[in-house]
Each structure stands twice: as C-alpha cells, then as structure tokens.
Design a protein around this motif. Sequence first.
Motif, PDB file in Angstrom:
ATOM      1  N   LYS A 248      37.432   8.997  34.786  1.00  0.00           N
ATOM      2  CA  LYS A 248      36.316   9.792  35.280  1.00  0.00           C
ATOM      3  C   LYS A 248      35.928  10.864  34.266  1.00  0.00           C
ATOM      4  CE  LYS A 248      36.201   7.599  39.225  1.00  0.00           C
ATOM      5  NZ  LYS A 248      35.080   6.703  39.574  1.00  0.00           N
ATOM      6  N   SER A 249      34.628  11.161  34.214  1.00  0.00           N
ATOM      7  CA  SER A 249      34.140  12.084  33.203  1.00  0.00           C
ATOM      8  C   SER A 249      32.768  12.610  33.600  1.00  0.00           C
ATOM      9  CB  SER A 249      34.038  11.374  31.849  1.00  0.00           C
ATOM     10  OG  SER A 249      33.148  10.259  31.936  1.00  0.00           O
ATOM     11  N   VAL A 250      32.267  13.556  32.812  1.00  0.00           N
ATOM     12  CA  VAL A 250      30.862  13.921  32.847  1.00  0.00           C
ATOM     13  C   VAL A 250      30.283  13.562  31.485  1.00  0.00           C
ATOM     14  CG1 VAL A 250      31.128  15.734  34.569  1.00  0.00           C
ATOM     15  CG2 VAL A 250      31.342  16.301  32.133  1.00  0.00           C
ATOM     16  N   THR A 251      28.976  13.336  31.439  1.00  0.00           N
ATOM     17  CA  THR A 251      28.331  12.860  30.225  1.00  0.00           C
ATOM     18  C   THR A 251      27.571  13.992  29.556  1.00  0.00           C
ATOM     19  OG1 THR A 251      28.078  10.687  31.268  1.00  0.00           O
ATOM     20  CG2 THR A 251      26.779  11.114  29.293  1.00  0.00           C
ATOM     21  N   LEU A 252      27.972  14.325  28.348  1.00  0.00           N
ATOM     22  CA  LEU A 252      27.306  15.374  27.577  1.00  0.00           C
ATOM     23  C   LEU A 252      26.346  14.691  26.603  1.00  0.00           C
ATOM     24  CD1 LEU A 252      27.512  18.475  27.509  1.00  0.00           C
ATOM     25  CD2 LEU A 252      29.010  18.235  25.516  1.00  0.00           C
ATOM     26  N   VAL A 253      25.071  14.992  26.731  1.00  0.00           N
ATOM     27  CA  VAL A 253      24.020  14.310  25.982  1.00  0.00           C
ATOM     28  C   VAL A 253      23.323  15.298  25.049  1.00  0.00           C
ATOM     29  CG1 VAL A 253      21.895  12.956  26.163  1.00  0.00           C
ATOM     30  CG2 VAL A 253      23.651  12.773  27.950  1.00  0.00           C
ATOM     31  N   GLU A 254      23.209  14.913  23.780  1.00  0.00           N
ATOM     32  CA  GLU A 254      22.403  15.677  22.828  1.00  0.00           C
ATOM     33  C   GLU A 254      21.074  14.946  22.665  1.00  0.00           C
ATOM     34  OE1 GLU A 254      22.962  18.515  21.462  1.00  0.00           O
ATOM     35  OE2 GLU A 254      25.126  18.851  21.736  1.00  0.00           O
ATOM     36  N   LEU A 255      19.992  15.577  23.097  1.00  0.00           N
ATOM     37  CA  LEU A 255      18.657  15.013  22.957  1.00  0.00           C
ATOM     38  C   LEU A 255      18.006  15.609  21.725  1.00  0.00           C
ATOM     39  CD1 LEU A 255      16.391  13.240  24.221  1.00  0.00           C
ATOM     40  CD2 LEU A 255      15.674  15.271  25.498  1.00  0.00           C
ATOM     41  N   ASP A 256      17.848  14.780  20.689  1.00  0.00           N
ATOM     42  CA  ASP A 256      17.349  15.277  19.412  1.00  0.00           C
ATOM     43  C   ASP A 256      15.838  15.451  19.425  1.00  0.00           C
ATOM     44  OD1 ASP A 256      19.932  15.285  18.448  1.00  0.00           O
ATOM     45  OD2 ASP A 256      19.781  13.274  17.586  1.00  0.00           O
ATOM     46  N   ALA A 257      15.327  15.990  18.327  1.00  0.00           N
ATOM     47  CA  ALA A 257      13.903  16.308  18.246  1.00  0.00           C
ATOM     48  C   ALA A 257      13.027  15.076  18.347  1.00  0.00           C
ATOM     49  CB  ALA A 257      13.617  17.035  16.939  1.00  0.00           C
ATOM     50  N   ASP A 258      13.549  13.921  17.867  1.00  0.00           N
ATOM     51  CA  ASP A 258      12.753  12.692  17.910  1.00  0.00           C
ATOM     52  C   ASP A 258      13.012  11.854  19.159  1.00  0.00           C
ATOM     53  OD1 ASP A 258      15.294  11.839  17.415  1.00  0.00           O
ATOM     54  OD2 ASP A 258      14.819  10.654  15.613  1.00  0.00           O
ATOM     55  N   GLY A 259      13.792  12.394  20.112  1.00  0.00           N
ATOM     56  CA  GLY A 259      14.053  11.684  21.357  1.00  0.00           C
ATOM     57  C   GLY A 259      15.281  10.801  21.325  1.00  0.00           C
ATOM     58  N   THR A 260      15.951  10.701  20.201  1.00  0.00           N
ATOM     59  CA  THR A 260      17.190   9.927  20.169  1.00  0.00           C
ATOM     60  C   THR A 260      18.306  10.730  20.845  1.00  0.00           C
ATOM     61  OG1 THR A 260      17.789  10.797  17.995  1.00  0.00           O
ATOM     62  CG2 THR A 260      16.550   8.715  18.063  1.00  0.00           C
ATOM     63  N   VAL A 261      19.328   9.997  21.342  1.00  0.00           N
ATOM     64  CA  VAL A 261      20.411  10.657  22.069  1.00  0.00           C
ATOM     65  C   VAL A 261      21.762  10.299  21.455  1.00  0.00           C
ATOM     66  CG1 VAL A 261      19.141  10.708  24.243  1.00  0.00           C
ATOM     67  CG2 VAL A 261      20.642   8.776  23.756  1.00  0.00           C
TER      68      VAL A 261
END
Length: 387
Positions: A248-261
């Motif tokens: 089990k976990s939580v998801t840490l997402v980096e949303l970059d300037a061009d929309g890539t993750v």
Amino acid sequence: MRILHTGDWHLGRTLLGADLLGHQSVFADFLVDTVRERSVDLVVIAGDVYDRAIPPVDAVRLLSRTLERLAETATVVLTPGNHDSAARLGFGAGVMHDRVRILAEPAGIGAPVLLTDDDGPVAVYGIPFLHPDLTRYALAEVPDEPLARSHQAVVGAATGRIRADLATRPGTRSVVVAHAFVGGAAPSDSEQDIRVGGVDQVAASVFDGIDYVALGHLHGPQRVGTGDRIRYAGSPLAFSFGERHQRKSVTLVELDADGTVSVELVPAPVPRRLVDVRTTLAAIEAGEHRSDVDAWVRVAVTDTVHPERMYARVKDHFPHALAITHEPADRQERQTARAVTATSDPVEVAADFVAFATGAAPSEDDRAVLTEAYEAAVLALHDDRGR
C-alpha cells in the motif's frame, strides 16, 4: 506541480468485524506529514472516502480533521466514489474554503478547479462515480436522447466535456480525478461490484488528451497501460486477506511544464499485518508461528478431527485472529462449493443457486430476469445514496 494522489479510504469500514478507524487515523497522520514534508501543492482524493452512504460519526470527524490539516499547506480536490453518497459528501461544497474543493455534481464536470504554479495554469477536473442509469440523461447532449446504458458511454461523455473545456484553455495542463473501473487494471476481492448490463469497465482511451488521470475504485496501486499517465493510487489499508500481499502507498506525482509526469510511490504505514496460517493445532501450540502473534491472522486448522476447544486454543496464541476455521488436510478430496467473493458476478452467483435448487441451469429468459432484478436493486441502492 507536485501532486499527491490517494483514494479509497473507506472510512468506517471494518475487516471481518475488526474496527479499522484507529488504523485509518494513523494513515491520516502519515498523509498530512507527507504533504508537509514533501511540499505537496495539490492533494487529490479519488472517491470512496467513506465506506457507506451514511458513515459513522467518528469517520466524519476524522475526515473533517484530515481535510482541515491538509488544507493548511495544500489545495485538496476530492470526488465521490460508488460507496459515497454524492449529495452527502458534497454538502456545503459551494461555500467551502478555496483550499478544499469537493467535485460531486455531474453537471459541473466540465468546470475545473484552476491552479497556477511557476510553469503556468493547471486545470483539475473531477469525475465522481457515474452510475449509467442515474446519469445517462443528465450527460446527454440532447435531453430526449439519453446516452447508451453503459459506464463507457457516461464516462466518455464526461471526458468529452472536459476536453471541450480544455480546448478553450490553450497551454493549460490537465488533471482528471475519476472513480471508475478502467480496462486493463487488476481488481481485488474487496471492491464493490458496479456492473450494469453485465459490464463494469471503461476503456483507457476515454482519457486521451489528459496529462494525468488520478483513478480510484481498485484497491491495488497500479498503472493502466504503459507509462504513468493513468494510475490507481489504491487503498491505504488492506481491506481483505486477498490484499495481504499488496504494498500500500500513496502516489507522488511531478507534473512538469510540458505535461509529462514522473511518479514515486510512498509506502503507507502498516499498523497491523495480515497473515494466513494453515497448519495443525499442535504446530500452533508448539509456537511455530509465534512471529505472527501481533498480526491479524486467518487461521485454518488442518487436523483430521475437529480439535476440542479449537477456537479458544487458537485465540490463546493469536489474540488478533479474525477468522478461525477447521479445514482437514483431506479437504481437497471432498466436494466443495465455489467460493463467492466481492469480484464474483452476482448474476452468475444467482444462476448457480438456481441450478443448485432446481437441478437445471437457468434459461436465457431466467437469466434476463435475474439480471433485471439485480440491476434494479443496485439502482435503488445508488438512488438512495444520492438523496
């Protein structure tokens, strides 16, 4: 933008009679600490916040405290799931603090929460759980021409509205928070069946054009398709022994300037492990499984003859045992009924019962009646939750 994606908290749920609220409180503390320590900008909660439409008072208090704490440092966006009452969870959404946004109304799917970081604007859309029978008229383009009676049709209509709004916002990155069963993902045995017309899934392609899709409903953390653009965060706790091996976990997402993750899974705390023990009572009493004494255990005693005081003797060694059964070692040689789990098709279960009770498999007409009865019951349930 840094996003923390979570969901399927199921506050108020029990595990084989054991109260989970204390463990859910531990997760809430972990979540708040993670948001603060990792400088999270946006927290998205993808439905099934509660386990039932009318949750226990303590569960409501826990959610209230958790949202207040999260909102001190981040914006929070949440949507209802199939276990929630959209009307009750969404109560007061119009007057809530700007840092907590509850997107519960199908009519507002095309209206995003707009955020801005150093790289520009981000539009966050919410798709609550959409029951086809309750939303196929509301989401139709022409009022007198309802959508097809399927999850694919209503979720597709919802994302169509989102893409139409995005088209008016050039240069805006997009996040969709949705509660649905997307094809290609793996279910667990503790999720509620949502079949309508015998189908409970939607195609991943309905989310084409979205930068990040934060999904809820399935309890195992996983990606859908290739890459990390479409993901399930999974539940923070195991809600069945079938989930005992899930991390089990939580998801840490980096949303970059061009929309890539890019994605990092942050392990959630495990207040108590789930363990299966299958052995003889003598082995238990000899201490062969003493390392599991603090775990929640499901015990199958394999003695050929039912031991005297079996339940009490097992509890002496496993105080947190949740299920104790006698399953002799030769059980495989005996005829057993097919197990019914949360992932079983209810219509197939009913058909099996008809075959057992009458000695003959149900006809196509019989199956049609069973399907109609089941779907009417599910519709009545969701209609009640919506009030």
